[in-house]
Design an enzyme around this catalytic site. Structure first.
Site, mmCIF file in Angstrom:
data_model
loop_
_atom_site.group_PDB
_atom_site.id
_atom_site.type_symbol
_atom_site.label_atom_id
_atom_site.label_comp_id
_atom_site.label_asym_id
_atom_site.label_seq_id
_atom_site.Cartn_x
_atom_site.Cartn_y
_atom_site.Cartn_z
ATOM 1 N N ARG A 56 0.840 -1.193 0.000
ATOM 2 C CA ARG A 56 0.000 0.000 0.000
ATOM 3 C C ARG A 56 0.882 1.252 0.000
ATOM 4 O O ARG A 56 2.061 1.198 0.397
ATOM 5 C CB ARG A 56 -0.904 0.019 1.230
ATOM 6 N N LYS B 225 -2.108 -1.997 7.912
ATOM 7 C CA LYS B 225 -3.461 -1.461 8.041
ATOM 8 C C LYS B 225 -4.348 -2.317 8.947
ATOM 9 O O LYS B 225 -5.160 -1.788 9.708
ATOM 10 C CB LYS B 225 -4.098 -1.343 6.650
ATOM 11 N N HIS C 45 -3.953 -9.917 3.263
ATOM 12 C CA HIS C 45 -5.402 -10.099 3.381
ATOM 13 C C HIS C 45 -5.715 -11.278 4.295
ATOM 14 O O HIS C 45 -5.236 -12.390 4.082
ATOM 15 C CB HIS C 45 -6.024 -10.351 2.002
#
Length: 336
Positions: free
Chosen positions: A206, A231, A313
């Site tokens: 990111r 994140k 993820h």
């Protein structure tokens, strides 16, 4: 108890149903077009009057609740900056001045209708989620409400996930306009933005992870970039391709002790990326689309579980539906 009567007198605005409430020393009057509206209003008002007597909701405004939430809860979040901007925007709206004892779900339904005329449904949903989280905290931790006033309101339909990918021509154009060249040190900020684009496509990192990368977390011997905090709140090791290593070696040429690897800030990266897009007359491209481009490329090399480890993820459905956008013509070719 509420008294609801139909007034036969003709009023200019056509509201003939009169309601009068007398309860616990409180007297209220109103007029409505239909009996249903009158009954609904009477029920809500009586509920609020009784709540004033029986619950602990303070005689303060939504603005007070926002201020307390920002100071005690939001400030501890990694997403504080974005959440603060969302709440500051809400403070400018009349809904912020409503007394907590009189607050109704309809107040925020109306606010949401207004916001949908101004920004995308996805932006409104992000704001709605922040507001709902604030009310939930006020219920569970502060005991200000018996239940979240937004609890039973249907959420907005989810927009279709983005499927935008970078084309090779776009990548070439962006790097050309950035001024980055392999045979020159990337001394300009714009050139380092160009490297950031290429690095993102190689690693699926990111924007925030890229600009926060420090030299102590770059391990050339292991071909790994370590991210201590991401994140989702977890650390992650990102494998580095040979091209990613080459890009880092170029940045090593202008290394400054104590400075992050890319020597960029979030604002600088965003601003210069917009400038690059404008030069190429590209409007619908986001820097974050590099993540989809990278993961789609990586999916041709690794299995889905490894891909999830690379990207960070924890929900495979998000990885599949939002970020992985394979070229089905290429897939058909693989099938033979």
């Amino acid at each position: 108890m509420a008294t609801i009567l139909k007034d036969e007198r003709r009023y200019s605005d056509g509201r003939q149903w009169r309601v009068q409430i007398r309860r616990k020393g409180v007297c209220k009057n109103a007029r409505f077009f239909t009996k249903y509206e009158a009954q609904k209003w009477a029920f809500e008002q009586e509920e609020m009057i009784m709540n004033r007597v029986t619950n602990s909701t303070p005689d303060l405004t939504v603005a007070w609740l926002i201020d307390r939430y920002l100071k005690e809860v939001s400030i501890k979040k990694r997403s504080y900056k974005g959440e603060k901007l969302r709440f500051f925007r809400l403070l400018k709206h009349p809904v912020a001045q409503i007394n907590l004892r009189e607050l109704k779900a309809d107040d925020f339904i109306e606010w949401r209708k207004e916001r949908l005329q101004q920004v995308s449904p996805a932006s409104v949903q992000r704001e709605w989620n922040s507001i709902s989280a604030m009310f939930s905290h006020a219920v569970t931790e502060w005991r200000i409400f018996k239940e979240n006033p937004l609890k039973n309101i249907r959420t907005l339909p989810q927009p279709k996930p983005r499927t935008r990918r970078y084309s090779n021509l776009e990548i070439q154009g962006l790097i050309r306009e950035s001024g980055f060249k392999w045979d020159e040190p990337p001394t300009s900020t714009l050139a380092r933005v160009g490297i950031a684009i290429l690095f993102a496509i190689e690693t699926a990192m990111r924007a925030g992870e890229i600009i926060g990368l420090t030299w102590e977390n770059v391990h050339f011997e292991d071909c790994i970039a370590h991210l201590p905090m991401t994140k989702n709140g977890y650390s992650r090791d990102v494998p580095l391709s040979s091209k990613a290593i080459e890009l880092l070696r170029k940045l090593e040429e202008i290394k400054i002790e104590g400075k992050p690897v890319f020597q960029l800030t979030s604002g600088t990266l965003d601003n210069y990326f917009r400038q690059l897009k404008a030069k190429l007359f590209i409007q619908d491209l986001h820097f974050h689309d590099t993540r989809r481009e990278a993961l789609t490329r990586l999916a041709a090399k690794v299995d889905v579980m490894t891909l999830a480890k690379i990207s960070g993820h924890r929900d495979l459905s998000i990885l599949q539906n939002t970020y992985y956008a394979p070229d089905m013509k290429r897939v058909a070719g693989l099938l033979g």
